[in-house]
Design a protein around this motif. Structure first.
Motif, PDB file in Angstrom:
ATOM      1  N   SER A   7       3.354   0.320  12.833  1.00 20.88           N
ATOM      2  CA  SER A   7       3.419  -0.239  11.481  1.00 20.88           C
ATOM      3  C   SER A   7       2.148   0.081  10.703  1.00 20.88           C
ATOM      4  O   SER A   7       2.209   0.385   9.508  1.00 20.88           O
ATOM      5  CB  SER A   7       3.678  -1.746  11.516  1.00 20.88           C
ATOM      6  OG  SER A   7       2.643  -2.399  12.204  1.00 20.88           O
ATOM      7  N   GLN A   8       1.014   0.047  11.358  1.00 22.06           N
ATOM      8  CA  GLN A   8      -0.239   0.406  10.684  1.00 22.06           C
ATOM      9  C   GLN A   8      -0.243   1.889  10.319  1.00 22.06           C
ATOM     10  O   GLN A   8      -0.689   2.268   9.238  1.00 22.06           O
ATOM     11  CB  GLN A   8      -1.451   0.073  11.559  1.00 22.06           C
ATOM     12  CG  GLN A   8      -2.782   0.350  10.876  1.00 22.06           C
ATOM     13  CD  GLN A   8      -3.007  -0.500   9.633  1.00 22.06           C
ATOM     14  OE1 GLN A   8      -2.818  -1.707   9.663  1.00 22.06           O
ATOM     15  NE2 GLN A   8      -3.392   0.131   8.530  1.00 22.06           N
ATOM     16  N   LEU A   9       0.287   2.725  11.203  1.00 20.47           N
ATOM     17  CA  LEU A   9       0.361   4.159  10.903  1.00 20.47           C
ATOM     18  C   LEU A   9       1.259   4.422   9.698  1.00 20.47           C
ATOM     19  O   LEU A   9       0.925   5.225   8.825  1.00 20.47           O
ATOM     20  CB  LEU A   9       0.878   4.932  12.116  1.00 20.47           C
ATOM     21  CG  LEU A   9      -0.124   5.177  13.230  1.00 20.47           C
ATOM     22  CD1 LEU A   9       0.573   5.745  14.459  1.00 20.47           C
ATOM     23  CD2 LEU A   9      -1.224   6.117  12.762  1.00 20.47           C
ATOM     24  N   PHE A  10       2.410   3.746   9.645  1.00 19.11           N
ATOM     25  CA  PHE A  10       3.289   3.906   8.484  1.00 19.11           C
ATOM     26  C   PHE A  10       2.558   3.499   7.206  1.00 19.11           C
ATOM     27  O   PHE A  10       2.643   4.175   6.187  1.00 19.11           O
ATOM     28  CB  PHE A  10       4.564   3.081   8.636  1.00 19.11           C
ATOM     29  CG  PHE A  10       5.565   3.665   9.582  1.00 19.11           C
ATOM     30  CD1 PHE A  10       5.777   5.027   9.655  1.00 19.11           C
ATOM     31  CD2 PHE A  10       6.313   2.843  10.397  1.00 19.11           C
ATOM     32  CE1 PHE A  10       6.708   5.569  10.525  1.00 19.11           C
ATOM     33  CE2 PHE A  10       7.249   3.370  11.273  1.00 19.11           C
ATOM     34  CZ  PHE A  10       7.445   4.736  11.338  1.00 19.11           C
ATOM     35  N   TYR A  11       1.858   2.405   7.282  1.00 18.09           N
ATOM     36  CA  TYR A  11       1.099   1.937   6.118  1.00 18.09           C
ATOM     37  C   TYR A  11       0.046   2.975   5.715  1.00 18.09           C
ATOM     38  O   TYR A  11      -0.098   3.312   4.539  1.00 18.09           O
ATOM     39  CB  TYR A  11       0.444   0.590   6.428  1.00 18.09           C
ATOM     40  CG  TYR A  11      -0.337   0.023   5.282  1.00 18.09           C
ATOM     41  CD1 TYR A  11       0.301  -0.642   4.246  1.00 18.09           C
ATOM     42  CD2 TYR A  11      -1.725   0.160   5.226  1.00 18.09           C
ATOM     43  CE1 TYR A  11      -0.412  -1.161   3.176  1.00 18.09           C
ATOM     44  CE2 TYR A  11      -2.448  -0.355   4.163  1.00 18.09           C
ATOM     45  CZ  TYR A  11      -1.786  -1.008   3.146  1.00 18.09           C
ATOM     46  OH  TYR A  11      -2.497  -1.511   2.086  1.00 18.09           O
ATOM     47  N   ASP A  12      -0.667   3.490   6.697  1.00 13.13           N
ATOM     48  CA  ASP A  12      -1.722   4.467   6.426  1.00 13.13           C
ATOM     49  C   ASP A  12      -1.172   5.764   5.837  1.00 13.13           C
ATOM     50  O   ASP A  12      -1.843   6.423   5.045  1.00 13.13           O
ATOM     51  CB  ASP A  12      -2.499   4.788   7.707  1.00 13.13           C
ATOM     52  CG  ASP A  12      -3.306   3.600   8.214  1.00 13.13           C
ATOM     53  OD1 ASP A  12      -3.535   2.639   7.441  1.00 13.13           O
ATOM     54  OD2 ASP A  12      -3.691   3.628   9.402  1.00 13.13           O
ATOM     55  N   TYR A  13       0.041   6.140   6.226  1.00  6.85           N
ATOM     56  CA  TYR A  13       0.622   7.410   5.790  1.00  6.85           C
ATOM     57  C   TYR A  13       1.552   7.266   4.585  1.00  6.85           C
ATOM     58  O   TYR A  13       2.114   8.253   4.124  1.00  6.85           O
ATOM     59  CB  TYR A  13       1.398   8.062   6.948  1.00  6.85           C
ATOM     60  CG  TYR A  13       0.510   8.821   7.891  1.00  6.85           C
ATOM     61  CD1 TYR A  13       0.434  10.203   7.843  1.00  6.85           C
ATOM     62  CD2 TYR A  13      -0.274   8.146   8.816  1.00  6.85           C
ATOM     63  CE1 TYR A  13      -0.391  10.902   8.702  1.00  6.85           C
ATOM     64  CE2 TYR A  13      -1.102   8.831   9.680  1.00  6.85           C
ATOM     65  CZ  TYR A  13      -1.160  10.207   9.619  1.00  6.85           C
ATOM     66  OH  TYR A  13      -1.975  10.897  10.470  1.00  6.85           O
ATOM     67  N   TYR A  14       1.698   6.069   4.073  1.00  2.55           N
ATOM     68  CA  TYR A  14       2.662   5.827   2.996  1.00  2.55           C
ATOM     69  C   TYR A  14       2.487   6.776   1.811  1.00  2.55           C
ATOM     70  O   TYR A  14       3.462   7.290   1.265  1.00  2.55           O
ATOM     71  CB  TYR A  14       2.598   4.374   2.515  1.00  2.55           C
ATOM     72  CG  TYR A  14       3.359   4.164   1.230  1.00  2.55           C
ATOM     73  CD1 TYR A  14       4.751   4.229   1.222  1.00  2.55           C
ATOM     74  CD2 TYR A  14       2.702   3.962   0.027  1.00  2.55           C
ATOM     75  CE1 TYR A  14       5.465   4.078   0.049  1.00  2.55           C
ATOM     76  CE2 TYR A  14       3.405   3.807  -1.149  1.00  2.55           C
ATOM     77  CZ  TYR A  14       4.781   3.868  -1.137  1.00  2.55           C
ATOM     78  OH  TYR A  14       5.484   3.737  -2.305  1.00  2.55           O
ATOM     79  N   GLU A  15       1.271   7.032   1.409  1.00  3.13           N
ATOM     80  CA  GLU A  15       1.034   7.895   0.240  1.00  3.13           C
ATOM     81  C   GLU A  15       1.633   9.286   0.420  1.00  3.13           C
ATOM     82  O   GLU A  15       1.945   9.957  -0.559  1.00  3.13           O
ATOM     83  CB  GLU A  15      -0.463   7.994  -0.074  1.00  3.13           C
ATOM     84  CG  GLU A  15      -1.064   6.700  -0.596  1.00  3.13           C
ATOM     85  CD  GLU A  15      -0.441   6.210  -1.902  1.00  3.13           C
ATOM     86  OE1 GLU A  15      -0.118   7.045  -2.777  1.00  3.13           O
ATOM     87  OE2 GLU A  15      -0.269   4.987  -2.040  1.00  3.13           O
ATOM     88  N   ASN A  16       1.826   9.714   1.666  1.00  3.56           N
ATOM     89  CA  ASN A  16       2.444  11.016   1.932  1.00  3.56           C
ATOM     90  C   ASN A  16       3.925  11.034   1.567  1.00  3.56           C
ATOM     91  O   ASN A  16       4.500  12.111   1.395  1.00  3.56           O
ATOM     92  CB  ASN A  16       2.302  11.391   3.408  1.00  3.56           C
ATOM     93  CG  ASN A  16       0.868  11.579   3.818  1.00  3.56           C
ATOM     94  OD1 ASN A  16       0.018  11.928   3.011  1.00  3.56           O
ATOM     95  ND2 ASN A  16       0.582  11.327   5.081  1.00  3.56           N
TER      96      ASN A  16
END
Length: 194
Positions: A7-16
């Motif tokens: 979930s943290q990775l998804f959050y971190d990559y959201y701008e992509n």
């Protein structure tokens, strides 16, 4: 990839994955057509016009995945609740990506078939109003099915026979997510099994 951190990775990559063609909540069916045209170029997606609104605007069904578990989600049943439609196109960008989430994406799409109806109420979206062209709240037309938008949703539900259905709505910003000060901007209503 460690599962505890996804979930943290998804959050971190959201701008992509954020869809840049729509950058404000008020957008029209014409804007939706541009987004549909963009994802039509990706062979992962199947896109069809499955109905027409009262004012003769197309209502689209977008399908991705090949799995046994079928999920149907629809957005903008209320024309002025556009954040879920925006989120769906972010999700479509995620499914189109080629990155560190490939294994997750592939597993998800092998186990599920996902169906989406973005902008069920295109006439309401044109006016940025809750109701359809005749000022009817489509959320109140589930039993009578008097309007083509509601009839289209029912037809898709009957044809697809999903195991899960999600009616995606905006959430008033006065509500928070859990015991935090972070506002909830989208809500998912799961219809009853019967």
């Amino acid at each position: 990839m460690q599962k505890g951190h996804i979930s943290q990775l998804f959050y971190d990559y959201y701008e992509n994955y954020k869809e840049l063609l729509i950058n404000c909540r008020r957008f029209t069916h014409k804007d939706l057509l541009s987004l549909i045209k963009k994802i039509k170029t990706n062979p992962k997606f199947e896109i069809a016009s499955v109905g027409k609104s009262l004012e003769n605007r197309d209502i689209f069904l977008i399908k991705i995945g090949t799995g046994e578990t079928k999920v149907l989600s629809w957005s903008q049943m209320h024309g002025d609740e556009s954040t879920a439609t925006m989120a769906l196109f972010d999700l479509f960008n995620f499914f189109s990506a080629d990155d560190k989430f490939n294994n997750f994406r592939n597993e998800l799409l092998e186990k599920t078939t996902l169906y989406f109806i973005p902008m069920l109420n295109p006439d309401g979206a044109e006016k940025f109003e809750r109701t359809n062209a005749l000022n009817i709240d489509l959320n109140r037309d589930a039993l009578r099915l008097q309007f083509p938008e509601s009839q289209t949703l029912k037809l898709m539900r009957d044809e697809i026979k999903p195991e899960f259905g999600f009616n995606l709505h905006d959430q008033n910003t006065r509500y928070s997510a859990g015991n935090s000060f972070k506002t909830a901007t989208i809500s998912m209503l799961a219809p009853p099994f019967n």
